[in-house]
Scaffold this active site. Structure first.
Site, PDB file in Angstrom:
ATOM      1  N   ARG A  40     -61.212  12.168  49.027  1.00  0.00           N
ATOM      2  CA  ARG A  40     -60.175  13.089  49.824  1.00  0.00           C
ATOM      3  C   ARG A  40     -61.105  14.591  48.830  1.00  0.00           C
ATOM      4  NH1 ARG A  40     -57.521  11.952  54.144  1.00  0.00           N
ATOM      5  NH2 ARG A  40     -56.210   9.684  54.338  1.00  0.00           N
ATOM      6  N   GLY A  67     -54.937  14.326  56.248  1.00  0.00           N
ATOM      7  CA  GLY A  67     -56.721  15.110  56.036  1.00  0.00           C
ATOM      8  C   GLY A  67     -57.024  16.751  55.616  1.00  0.00           C
ATOM      9  N   ASP A  78     -62.084  14.820  66.231  1.00  0.00           N
ATOM     10  CA  ASP A  78     -63.449  13.557  67.009  1.00  0.00           C
ATOM     11  C   ASP A  78     -62.849  13.015  68.493  1.00  0.00           C
ATOM     12  OD1 ASP A  78     -64.937  11.002  65.135  1.00  0.00           O
ATOM     13  OD2 ASP A  78     -64.032  10.672  66.996  1.00  0.00           O
ATOM     14  N   ASP A 130     -61.333  11.512  53.945  1.00  0.00           N
ATOM     15  CA  ASP A 130     -61.160  10.302  53.664  1.00  0.00           C
ATOM     16  C   ASP A 130     -62.269   9.451  53.922  1.00  0.00           C
ATOM     17  OD1 ASP A 130     -59.470   9.626  55.337  1.00  0.00           O
ATOM     18  OD2 ASP A 130     -58.947   7.669  54.207  1.00  0.00           O
ATOM     19  N   PHE A 188     -69.976  10.375  60.379  1.00  0.00           N
ATOM     20  CA  PHE A 188     -69.254  10.254  58.773  1.00  0.00           C
ATOM     21  C   PHE A 188     -69.097  10.854  58.041  1.00  0.00           C
ATOM     22  CE2 PHE A 188     -66.010   8.086  56.342  1.00  0.00           C
ATOM     23  CZ  PHE A 188     -64.638   8.345  57.576  1.00  0.00           C
ATOM     24  N   VAL A 189     -68.018  11.828  58.153  1.00  0.00           N
ATOM     25  CA  VAL A 189     -67.906  12.711  57.040  1.00  0.00           C
ATOM     26  C   VAL A 189     -66.650  12.290  56.295  1.00  0.00           C
ATOM     27  CG1 VAL A 189     -69.624  14.668  57.649  1.00  0.00           C
ATOM     28  CG2 VAL A 189     -67.410  14.096  58.404  1.00  0.00           C
ATOM     29  N   GLU A 210     -56.095  21.065  61.687  1.00  0.00           N
ATOM     30  CA  GLU A 210     -56.285  20.134  61.524  1.00  0.00           C
ATOM     31  C   GLU A 210     -57.785  19.790  60.421  1.00  0.00           C
ATOM     32  OE1 GLU A 210     -56.194  16.746  61.472  1.00  0.00           O
ATOM     33  OE2 GLU A 210     -56.148  15.382  63.630  1.00  0.00           O
ATOM     34  N   ASP A 211     -58.022  18.298  59.764  1.00  0.00           N
ATOM     35  CA  ASP A 211     -59.208  18.164  59.036  1.00  0.00           C
ATOM     36  C   ASP A 211     -60.918  17.963  60.646  1.00  0.00           C
ATOM     37  OD1 ASP A 211     -58.777  16.272  60.136  1.00  0.00           O
ATOM     38  OD2 ASP A 211     -58.963  15.041  58.709  1.00  0.00           O
ATOM     39  N   LYS A 214     -66.825  17.390  66.262  1.00  0.00           N
ATOM     40  CA  LYS A 214     -67.845  16.150  66.675  1.00  0.00           C
ATOM     41  C   LYS A 214     -67.763  16.855  68.387  1.00  0.00           C
ATOM     42  CE  LYS A 214     -67.559  12.694  62.878  1.00  0.00           C
ATOM     43  NZ  LYS A 214     -66.801  11.841  62.604  1.00  0.00           N
TER      44      LYS A 214
HETATM   45  P1  IMP Z   1     -58.939  11.677  67.315  1.00  0.00           P
HETATM   46  O1  IMP Z   1     -57.968  11.907  67.183  1.00  0.00           O
HETATM   47  O2  IMP Z   1     -60.071  10.612  67.392  1.00  0.00           O
HETATM   48  O3  IMP Z   1     -59.227  12.837  67.367  1.00  0.00           O
HETATM   49  O4  IMP Z   1     -59.616  11.603  65.301  1.00  0.00           O
HETATM   50  C1  IMP Z   1     -59.267  12.009  64.327  1.00  0.00           C
HETATM   51  C2  IMP Z   1     -58.493  11.430  63.425  1.00  0.00           C
HETATM   52  O5  IMP Z   1     -60.063  10.745  62.862  1.00  0.00           O
HETATM   53  C3  IMP Z   1     -59.618  12.725  61.456  1.00  0.00           C
HETATM   54  O6  IMP Z   1     -58.304  13.568  61.408  1.00  0.00           O
HETATM   55  C4  IMP Z   1     -59.544  11.760  60.725  1.00  0.00           C
HETATM   56  O7  IMP Z   1     -58.622  11.351  59.807  1.00  0.00           O
HETATM   57  C5  IMP Z   1     -60.264  11.239  61.660  1.00  0.00           C
HETATM   58  N1  IMP Z   1     -62.116  10.958  61.589  1.00  0.00           N
HETATM   59  C6  IMP Z   1     -62.949  11.235  62.738  1.00  0.00           C
HETATM   60  N2  IMP Z   1     -63.901  11.898  61.743  1.00  0.00           N
HETATM   61  C7  IMP Z   1     -64.020  11.522  60.446  1.00  0.00           C
HETATM   62  C8  IMP Z   1     -65.437  11.208  59.252  1.00  0.00           C
HETATM   63  O8  IMP Z   1     -66.032  11.203  59.648  1.00  0.00           O
HETATM   64  N3  IMP Z   1     -64.765  11.316  58.345  1.00  0.00           N
HETATM   65  C9  IMP Z   1     -63.193  10.935  58.284  1.00  0.00           C
HETATM   66  N4  IMP Z   1     -62.085  10.441  59.001  1.00  0.00           N
HETATM   67  C10 IMP Z   1     -62.644  10.678  60.709  1.00  0.00           C
END
Ligand code: IMP
Length: 185
Positions: free
Chosen positions: A170, A48, A107, A164, A157-158, A103-104, A135
């Site tokens: 993407r 991402g 979450d 993606d 969700f975005v 990072e993109d 977030k």
């Molecule tokens: P984390 O490990 O829970 O912080 O998750 C991070 C990953 O979850 C990101 O790198 C994304 O690949 C995916 N992700 C989290 N929120 C979104 C969203 O709103 N849209 C798309 N991918 C997301």
């Protein structure tokens, strides 16, 4: 207002390309200040983050730096600490390096939390995080709060700008928010 329909979900444009460019420039300015006397190693988390990273790194054309890529999937095993699964492992020595994880979106923070521990374990001198989106309401790991944030977002969700939905979208030049349901990551 531009919109995208996918799998019964309706997405509407939330951050325009111009707004994204402003966010990226703000992040770049802060990184420029903090790293002007260092030689950072940017670790871009695939898939991402490749779009954000391409813009961010070009906005930093006046600092001496290196860029490398990593692809991970994090999952919970039997242990409560979880595990990192390296799909594309790190190919760079990080010992004594000032690392910036790119990072993109952060979450729950699990990915960044585990990646930071991994990089520190490999002897990185410092580890910070630059994320296009964050977030805060979803964060479960305090140490995963990004140091450099493009834009905060609530639980929605975005897609787009590297993010993606089932592998697609993407390539959108803007970031689109889901509008008609409570789809979460
Ligand atoms: P984390 O490990 O829970 O912080 O998750 C991070 C990953 O979850 C990101 O790198 C994304 O690949 C995916 N992700 C989290 N929120 C979104 C969203 O709103 N849209 C798309 N991918 C997301």
């Amino acid at each position: 207002m531009r919109s995208i329909d996918e799998h019964d979900y309706h997405f509407e444009e939330w951050l325009t390309p111009q707004e994204i460019a402003r966010d990226v420039e703000q992040v770049a300015e802060r990184i420029r200040d903090d790293y002007k006397d260092k030689e950072p190693l940017f670790v871009v988390v695939l898939n991402g983050a490749f779009v954000f990273a391409a813009d961010l790194i070009r906005a930093l054309n006046n600092i001496r730096c290196e860029v490398t890529f990593i692809r991970v999937s994090s999952y919970w095993g039997m242990s409560s600490t979880g595990q990192l699964n390296f799909i594309v492992p790190l190919q760079q020595v990080v010992e004594n390096r000032d690392v910036v994880i790119v990072e993109d979106i952060v979450d729950s923070g699990l990915t960044v939390h585990q990646l930071k521990a991994h990089l520190r374990g490999l002897g990185a001198a410092s580890v910070t995080v630059a994320s296009m989106l964050f977030k805060p309401n979803k964060l479960e790991y305090d140490d995963a709060k990004p140091d450099y944030i493009g834009h905060e977002i609530s639980d929605e969700f975005v897609i787009g700008y590297g993010l993606d939905f089932d592998g697609f979208h993407r390539n959108l030049d803007a970031i689109y928010k889901v509008k008609n349901n409570n789809l979460t990551a």
